[in-house]
Design a protein around this motif. Structure first.
Motif, PDB file in Angstrom:
ATOM      1  N   SER A 128       0.854  -0.777  -0.092  1.00 22.26           N
ATOM      2  CA  SER A 128      -0.387   0.577  -0.137  1.00 22.26           C
ATOM      3  C   SER A 128       0.945   0.976  -0.055  1.00 22.26           C
ATOM      4  O   SER A 128       1.461   1.190   1.073  1.00 22.26           O
ATOM      5  N   GLY A 161      -2.791  -2.675  -2.044  1.00 22.14           N
ATOM      6  CA  GLY A 161      -1.965  -3.281  -1.539  1.00 22.14           C
ATOM      7  C   GLY A 161      -2.305  -3.619  -0.188  1.00 22.14           C
ATOM      8  O   GLY A 161      -1.334  -4.514   0.639  1.00 22.14           O
ATOM      9  N   LYS A 185       0.821   2.634  -6.621  1.00 17.96           N
ATOM     10  CA  LYS A 185       0.922   1.525  -8.423  1.00 17.96           C
ATOM     11  C   LYS A 185      -0.812   1.811  -8.732  1.00 17.96           C
ATOM     12  O   LYS A 185      -0.824   2.284 -10.105  1.00 17.96           O
ATOM     13  N   SER A 239      -6.472   5.504  -0.820  1.00 19.01           N
ATOM     14  CA  SER A 239      -5.527   4.067  -0.422  1.00 19.01           C
ATOM     15  C   SER A 239      -6.981   3.192  -1.256  1.00 19.01           C
ATOM     16  O   SER A 239      -9.075   3.527  -1.202  1.00 19.01           O
TER      17      SER A 239
HETATM   18  P1  GTP Z   1      -3.302   0.948  -2.087  1.00 18.94           P
HETATM   19  O1  GTP Z   1      -4.159   1.617  -3.134  1.00 18.94           O
HETATM   20  O2  GTP Z   1      -3.286   1.469  -1.281  1.00 18.94           O
HETATM   21  O3  GTP Z   1      -2.644  -0.217  -2.429  1.00 18.94           O
HETATM   22  O4  GTP Z   1      -1.495   2.000  -3.014  1.00 18.94           O
HETATM   23  P2  GTP Z   1      -1.381   2.636  -4.318  1.00 18.94           P
HETATM   24  O5  GTP Z   1       0.591   1.940  -4.143  1.00 18.94           O
HETATM   25  O6  GTP Z   1      -2.255   2.849  -5.501  1.00 18.94           O
HETATM   26  O7  GTP Z   1      -0.114   3.782  -3.951  1.00 18.94           O
HETATM   27  P3  GTP Z   1      -0.837   5.505  -4.611  1.00 18.94           P
HETATM   28  O8  GTP Z   1      -0.696   5.044  -6.394  1.00 18.94           O
HETATM   29  O9  GTP Z   1      -2.602   5.955  -3.794  1.00 18.94           O
HETATM   30  O10 GTP Z   1      -0.382   6.200  -4.055  1.00 18.94           O
HETATM   31  C1  GTP Z   1       0.502   6.419  -2.936  1.00 18.94           C
HETATM   32  C2  GTP Z   1       1.013   7.913  -2.176  1.00 18.94           C
HETATM   33  O11 GTP Z   1       1.718   8.434  -3.191  1.00 18.94           O
HETATM   34  C3  GTP Z   1      -0.180   8.876  -3.031  1.00 18.94           C
HETATM   35  O12 GTP Z   1       0.380  10.381  -2.033  1.00 18.94           O
HETATM   36  C4  GTP Z   1       0.998   9.989  -4.081  1.00 18.94           C
HETATM   37  O13 GTP Z   1       1.123  11.035  -4.945  1.00 18.94           O
HETATM   38  C5  GTP Z   1       2.242   9.324  -3.725  1.00 18.94           C
HETATM   39  N1  GTP Z   1       3.223   8.728  -4.967  1.00 18.94           N
HETATM   40  C6  GTP Z   1       2.914   8.108  -6.169  1.00 18.94           C
HETATM   41  N2  GTP Z   1       3.543   8.000  -7.434  1.00 18.94           N
HETATM   42  C7  GTP Z   1       4.248   8.548  -6.717  1.00 18.94           C
HETATM   43  C8  GTP Z   1       5.946   8.841  -7.627  1.00 18.94           C
HETATM   44  O14 GTP Z   1       6.317   8.678  -8.212  1.00 18.94           O
HETATM   45  N3  GTP Z   1       6.037  10.113  -6.665  1.00 18.94           N
HETATM   46  C9  GTP Z   1       6.265  10.614  -5.795  1.00 18.94           C
HETATM   47  N4  GTP Z   1       7.470  11.765  -5.448  1.00 18.94           N
HETATM   48  N5  GTP Z   1       4.558  10.209  -5.186  1.00 18.94           N
HETATM   49  C10 GTP Z   1       4.320   9.175  -5.561  1.00 18.94           C
END
Ligand code: GTP
Ligand code: MG
Length: 172
Positions: free
Chosen positions: A20, A69, A24, A42
């Protein structure tokens, strides 16, 4: 009657997995819509998007599953590995724990999916000041597990398109 023509040559199912918060959903939104949001919503269960690509004169339609996640969704999401053509395991380069968990994600995937293409993505490449997992670590792990490795950033777009293209090219 009219002949039904498909609007693509291939349809592939791609699945995004990983801890998580690794990014993704953001990777999928960057790829599908070319957008990015810093707010964190999330994923509940699973989401999916379609995206059509043209690769070497071939039209490829990708059905991309974005799994949650969070541990509590593990039993639901595992069902989506079945029939996957490619699985992208994502970790966060600024979060060592998310990298250490890749092994567990692979064990989980192997229980439900056979013969799928596997890619390892080290995401949040843009956060160069907070890196906990080097490119070398990611590469070595990937190589020893028969995976390709790419470093991506959903924020800056770095290698996001390349990652999906690489997975697709391995399937054609
Ligand atoms: P779950 O759905 O809980 O499994 O999480 P996820 O893997 O889908 O994560 P998500 O894409 O929602 O991103 C989580 C956080 O990380 C958010 O606040 C995004 O803005 C940040 N984030 C995602 N990708 C990047 C990146 O490449 N760079 C930065 N700096 N932040 C990122
Ligand atoms: Mg998500």
């Amino acid at each position: 009657s009219k002949i039904q023509r498909k609007d693509y040559d291939y349809l592939f199912k791609l699945v995004l997995v990983g801890d998580s918060g690794v990014g993704k959903s953001c990777l999928l939104l960057r790829f599908a819509d070319d957008t990015f949001s810093t707010s964190y919503i999330s994923t509940i269960g699973v989401d999916f998007r379609f995206k059509t690509l043209s690769v070497d004169n071939t039209i490829v339609k990708l059905q991309i599953w974005d799994t949650a996640g969070q541990e509590r969704f593990r039993t639901i999401t595992s069902a989506y590995y079945r029939g996957a053509d490619a699985i992208m395991v994502v970790f966060d380069k600024t979060n060592r724990e998310s990298f250490d968990h890749v092994k567990e994600w692979l064990d989980e995937i192997n229980r439900f999916s056979e013969g799928s293409v596997r890619l390892l993505l080290g995401n949040k490449f843009d956060r160069q000041d907070s890196i906990q997992v080097s490119e070398d670590m990611g590469k070595r792990f990937a190589e020893s597990h028969g995976m390709k490795y790419l470093e991506t950033s959903a924020l800056s777009s770095h290698q996001v398109h390349d990652a999906f293209l690489l997975a697709t090219k391995d399937l054609i």
